[in-house]
Design a protein around this motif. Sequence first.
Motif, short mmCIF file in Angstrom:
data_model
loop_
_atom_site.label_atom_id
_atom_site.label_comp_id
_atom_site.label_asym_id
_atom_site.label_seq_id
_atom_site.Cartn_x
_atom_site.Cartn_y
_atom_site.Cartn_z
N UNK A 4 0.91 -1.18 -0.10
CA UNK A 4 0.09 0.13 0.06
C UNK A 4 0.91 1.40 0.11
N UNK A 5 1.96 1.07 0.56
CA UNK A 5 2.80 2.34 0.59
C UNK A 5 3.50 2.59 -0.70
N UNK A 6 3.70 1.66 -1.37
CA UNK A 6 4.25 1.66 -2.71
C UNK A 6 3.21 2.24 -3.76
N UNK A 7 2.02 1.94 -3.62
CA UNK A 7 0.92 2.23 -4.29
C UNK A 7 0.45 4.00 -4.06
N UNK A 8 0.52 4.12 -2.86
CA UNK A 8 0.35 5.48 -2.48
C UNK A 8 1.15 6.46 -3.11
N UNK A 9 2.68 6.04 -2.95
CA UNK A 9 3.68 6.93 -3.55
C UNK A 9 3.64 6.79 -5.14
#
Length: 151
Positions: A4-9
Amino acid sequence: MKDDLDRIMHVMDAAFDPAWGEAWNRRQVEGSLVLPTTFYRLLNSEGNEALPGEKPAAFAMVRAAPGEEELLLIAVHPTSRRRGLGGLLVELLATDAKARGSERLFLEMRENNTARTLYESHGFIPIGRRKDYYKAADGTRLDAITYARTL
């Protein structure tokens, strides 16, 4: 959470204009996501919850406090703009906040942010101003406007 962090970024890096320095870096987002009072939504380009592993088109993050929540970030990938995803996120966040017992939703933005129209059309009203809060890359100073929406 890393996915999710990768997707938000992925959305953050594409959506925010670097001239304003408003995008959060990976460490800032990660630090917020580990807090139990931070909640977020990831949407695909059709406005549905982005499935695990799916590249999102939009995201939003809020921070909860007793009786209120603050919209920290909201972004739509440039390739998915003008589809109503920003408004959908605002309404989903408001519904989520109310379900968690919040009575008001707050946000703060620079005075010349074009998202002002979006927020005002979804019930946010200006309640305060911070003089010269934002500094653009060229040194220009702009006020921050605080908005609130009763849920």
